[in-house]
Design a protein around this motif. Sequence first.
Motif, PDB file in Angstrom:
ATOM      1  N   LEU A  34      48.132  31.210  41.175  1.00  0.00           N
ATOM      2  CA  LEU A  34      47.917  32.325  41.112  1.00  0.00           C
ATOM      3  C   LEU A  34      49.340  32.659  41.091  1.00  0.00           C
ATOM      4  O   LEU A  34      50.230  34.281  41.361  1.00  0.00           O
ATOM      5  N   LYS A  35      50.544  31.997  41.335  1.00  0.00           N
ATOM      6  CA  LYS A  35      51.983  32.059  40.752  1.00  0.00           C
ATOM      7  C   LYS A  35      51.462  33.173  39.169  1.00  0.00           C
ATOM      8  O   LYS A  35      52.392  34.050  39.905  1.00  0.00           O
ATOM      9  N   GLY A  36      51.054  32.996  38.367  1.00  0.00           N
ATOM     10  CA  GLY A  36      51.401  33.969  37.951  1.00  0.00           C
ATOM     11  C   GLY A  36      50.353  35.000  37.723  1.00  0.00           C
ATOM     12  O   GLY A  36      51.111  36.442  37.553  1.00  0.00           O
ATOM     13  N   LEU A  37      48.845  35.509  38.278  1.00  0.00           N
ATOM     14  CA  LEU A  37      48.636  36.259  38.677  1.00  0.00           C
ATOM     15  C   LEU A  37      49.417  37.378  39.566  1.00  0.00           C
ATOM     16  O   LEU A  37      49.422  38.848  38.984  1.00  0.00           O
ATOM     17  N   THR A  38      50.154  36.706  40.234  1.00  0.00           N
ATOM     18  CA  THR A  38      50.321  37.366  41.031  1.00  0.00           C
ATOM     19  C   THR A  38      51.676  37.453  40.587  1.00  0.00           C
ATOM     20  O   THR A  38      52.542  39.002  41.277  1.00  0.00           O
ATOM     21  N   LYS A  39      52.382  37.402  39.429  1.00  0.00           N
ATOM     22  CA  LYS A  39      53.490  38.316  38.671  1.00  0.00           C
ATOM     23  C   LYS A  39      53.045  39.553  37.866  1.00  0.00           C
ATOM     24  O   LYS A  39      54.070  40.269  36.972  1.00  0.00           O
ATOM     25  N   LEU A  40      51.982  39.677  37.460  1.00  0.00           N
ATOM     26  CA  LEU A  40      51.163  40.646  36.909  1.00  0.00           C
ATOM     27  C   LEU A  40      50.920  41.903  37.789  1.00  0.00           C
ATOM     28  O   LEU A  40      50.312  42.919  37.863  1.00  0.00           O
ATOM     29  N   VAL A  41      49.898  41.084  39.229  1.00  0.00           N
ATOM     30  CA  VAL A  41      49.150  41.792  39.793  1.00  0.00           C
ATOM     31  C   VAL A  41      49.682  42.647  41.600  1.00  0.00           C
ATOM     32  O   VAL A  41      49.968  41.261  41.699  1.00  0.00           O
ATOM     33  N   PRO A  42      49.902  43.515  42.099  1.00  0.00           N
ATOM     34  CA  PRO A  42      51.151  43.497  43.275  1.00  0.00           C
ATOM     35  C   PRO A  42      50.007  42.726  43.999  1.00  0.00           C
ATOM     36  O   PRO A  42      49.005  43.369  44.075  1.00  0.00           O
ATOM     37  N   TYR A  43      51.055  42.845  45.151  1.00  0.00           N
ATOM     38  CA  TYR A  43      49.923  41.684  46.047  1.00  0.00           C
ATOM     39  C   TYR A  43      49.337  42.892  47.082  1.00  0.00           C
ATOM     40  O   TYR A  43      48.333  42.206  47.543  1.00  0.00           O
ATOM     41  N   LYS A  44      49.190  43.786  46.975  1.00  0.00           N
ATOM     42  CA  LYS A  44      48.288  44.669  48.255  1.00  0.00           C
ATOM     43  C   LYS A  44      46.642  45.635  47.198  1.00  0.00           C
ATOM     44  O   LYS A  44      46.462  46.006  47.492  1.00  0.00           O
ATOM     45  N   GLU A  45      46.884  44.953  46.074  1.00  0.00           N
ATOM     46  CA  GLU A  45      45.965  44.830  45.061  1.00  0.00           C
ATOM     47  C   GLU A  45      44.751  43.282  45.486  1.00  0.00           C
ATOM     48  O   GLU A  45      43.968  43.812  44.380  1.00  0.00           O
ATOM     49  N   LEU A  46      45.271  42.542  45.968  1.00  0.00           N
ATOM     50  CA  LEU A  46      45.797  41.050  45.879  1.00  0.00           C
ATOM     51  C   LEU A  46      44.665  40.934  46.980  1.00  0.00           C
ATOM     52  O   LEU A  46      44.939  40.639  47.982  1.00  0.00           O
ATOM     53  N   THR A  47      43.196  39.983  47.361  1.00  0.00           N
ATOM     54  CA  THR A  47      42.922  39.126  48.621  1.00  0.00           C
ATOM     55  C   THR A  47      42.232  37.791  48.142  1.00  0.00           C
ATOM     56  O   THR A  47      42.234  37.276  46.939  1.00  0.00           O
ATOM     57  N   LEU A  48      43.259  36.499  48.696  1.00  0.00           N
ATOM     58  CA  LEU A  48      42.683  35.775  48.301  1.00  0.00           C
ATOM     59  C   LEU A  48      42.018  34.805  49.228  1.00  0.00           C
ATOM     60  O   LEU A  48      42.353  35.226  50.307  1.00  0.00           O
ATOM     61  N   ILE A  49      41.553  34.217  49.339  1.00  0.00           N
ATOM     62  CA  ILE A  49      40.217  33.656  49.954  1.00  0.00           C
ATOM     63  C   ILE A  49      40.366  32.265  49.910  1.00  0.00           C
ATOM     64  O   ILE A  49      39.702  31.846  48.707  1.00  0.00           O
ATOM     65  N   ILE A  50      40.808  31.262  51.086  1.00  0.00           N
ATOM     66  CA  ILE A  50      40.895  29.495  50.814  1.00  0.00           C
ATOM     67  C   ILE A  50      40.539  29.094  50.750  1.00  0.00           C
ATOM     68  O   ILE A  50      40.056  29.066  52.289  1.00  0.00           O
ATOM     69  N   ASN A  51      39.942  27.962  50.631  1.00  0.00           N
ATOM     70  CA  ASN A  51      39.452  26.609  51.152  1.00  0.00           C
ATOM     71  C   ASN A  51      39.804  26.356  51.985  1.00  0.00           C
ATOM     72  O   ASN A  51      41.085  26.437  52.521  1.00  0.00           O
ATOM     73  N   THR A  52      39.068  25.288  53.054  1.00  0.00           N
ATOM     74  CA  THR A  52      39.491  25.502  54.533  1.00  0.00           C
ATOM     75  C   THR A  52      38.393  24.448  54.748  1.00  0.00           C
ATOM     76  O   THR A  52      39.106  23.639  56.171  1.00  0.00           O
ATOM     77  N   ALA A  53      38.160  23.870  54.440  1.00  0.00           N
ATOM     78  CA  ALA A  53      36.950  22.706  54.100  1.00  0.00           C
ATOM     79  C   ALA A  53      38.504  21.513  54.653  1.00  0.00           C
ATOM     80  O   ALA A  53      37.632  19.971  54.223  1.00  0.00           O
ATOM     81  N   ASP A  54      39.261  20.931  53.754  1.00  0.00           N
ATOM     82  CA  ASP A  54      39.654  19.842  53.445  1.00  0.00           C
ATOM     83  C   ASP A  54      40.854  20.081  54.361  1.00  0.00           C
ATOM     84  O   ASP A  54      41.939  18.850  54.207  1.00  0.00           O
ATOM     85  N   ASP A  55      40.670  20.661  55.516  1.00  0.00           N
ATOM     86  CA  ASP A  55      41.900  20.737  56.825  1.00  0.00           C
ATOM     87  C   ASP A  55      41.311  18.767  57.933  1.00  0.00           C
ATOM     88  O   ASP A  55      40.556  19.134  57.264  1.00  0.00           O
ATOM     89  N   ILE A  56      42.458  18.720  58.031  1.00  0.00           N
ATOM     90  CA  ILE A  56      42.538  17.621  59.546  1.00  0.00           C
ATOM     91  C   ILE A  56      43.212  17.666  59.884  1.00  0.00           C
ATOM     92  O   ILE A  56      44.342  17.841  59.698  1.00  0.00           O
ATOM     93  N   GLU A  57      42.768  17.094  60.856  1.00  0.00           N
ATOM     94  CA  GLU A  57      43.355  16.157  61.772  1.00  0.00           C
ATOM     95  C   GLU A  57      44.443  15.661  61.648  1.00  0.00           C
ATOM     96  O   GLU A  57      43.425  14.034  61.807  1.00  0.00           O
ATOM     97  N   LEU A  58      45.136  15.372  62.011  1.00  0.00           N
ATOM     98  CA  LEU A  58      46.711  14.012  61.823  1.00  0.00           C
ATOM     99  C   LEU A  58      47.485  14.838  62.352  1.00  0.00           C
ATOM    100  O   LEU A  58      48.786  15.533  62.956  1.00  0.00           O
TER     101      LEU A  58
END
Length: 309
Positions: free
Chosen positions: A15-39
């Motif tokens: 995504l670091k590379g992609l965001t150099k080509l695609v403006p932020y406002k044209e992009l939505t990121l859906i990120i995994n939270t299944a490896d979240d941990i209570e610690l």
Amino acid sequence: MITALGGGVGAAKFLKGLTKLVPYKELTLIINTADDIELYGFNISPDIDTIIYRLSGNIDTDKGWGLKDDSLNVLNSLSAFGVETWFGLGDRDFATQVFKKELSQSGKTKTEITNLTASSFGLENLNILPMSDESVETWIETSEGIMHFQEYYIKHRMEPEVTGINLRGITEANPSPGVLEAITKSELIIICPSNPIISIGPILDVKGIREEIVNSPAKVIAVSPLIGGKPLKGPADKLMRGLGLEASSSEIANLYKDFLDVMVLDDSDSGEVEKINSLGIKTFVTDTIMTDDEKSKILSEKIMEYLGN
Ligand code: GDP
């Protein structure tokens, strides 16, 4: 509009590379939270933090996670109390967790917390969404008993044999606000080079997300996280084999075949092309190893050129 689905390390580099080509406002990121941990008293979202740290230019590039120029004073002090400190959280990273915890205690959702954290790191114009506001945890069944994914990965260094995977909370998890809408509005959906079992798999398993992608008219492409059939980092191959799957890009394509149009493969996996094509999925073979931001950008440029954008 483009929507990208991703986990932590591999997705962040891409995504670091992609965001150099695609403006932020044209992009939505859906990120995994299944490896979240209570610690350490916090609910830690390693994938979301990794994405925010990398995209904001604050990542420790040597490790691929955590904040650059961080120190371990808090962790070392905690170990003096006899607290287990196998999950390496730096001092600045502890500050992120304190900030998030205060927001959580004031009633903010995971989506709101993600948004406020991203803004604090200067990413106010980028729509980063956790896959769900509800808690999902990945537990790994192994030869040495069942353990949280982070325990298997970090504390046990992926040594126990994997026999099964348990996504606790997944059947009750709803997509976070904006997730389904982003998919509906997109012309292009990108599956980042992330672990197909414990990063992309859980996102697709959240109620309605897979169906929304299957029914979407958008073109769907995936970048394989395997190089020569092996992950550059992490347990993708071990987890795939533990589930009785072959560790290969064609097996990953097979997992996505109900929605995938194009699989982007590394040169070292060109032998997989025919098998993937036989699933009715096109292939684009190129160098997918992203050793620095410039190489990440070149990979996105080549993909966009291939797609005719
Ligand atoms: P994690 O949740 O932090 O482990 O991160 P991910 O879900 O994003 O998965 C890590 C995956 O990213 C591994 O399978 C790696 O092989 C993959 N990966 C990391 N760097 C690269 C890269 O430069 N190129 C490609 N193609 N994959 C990468």
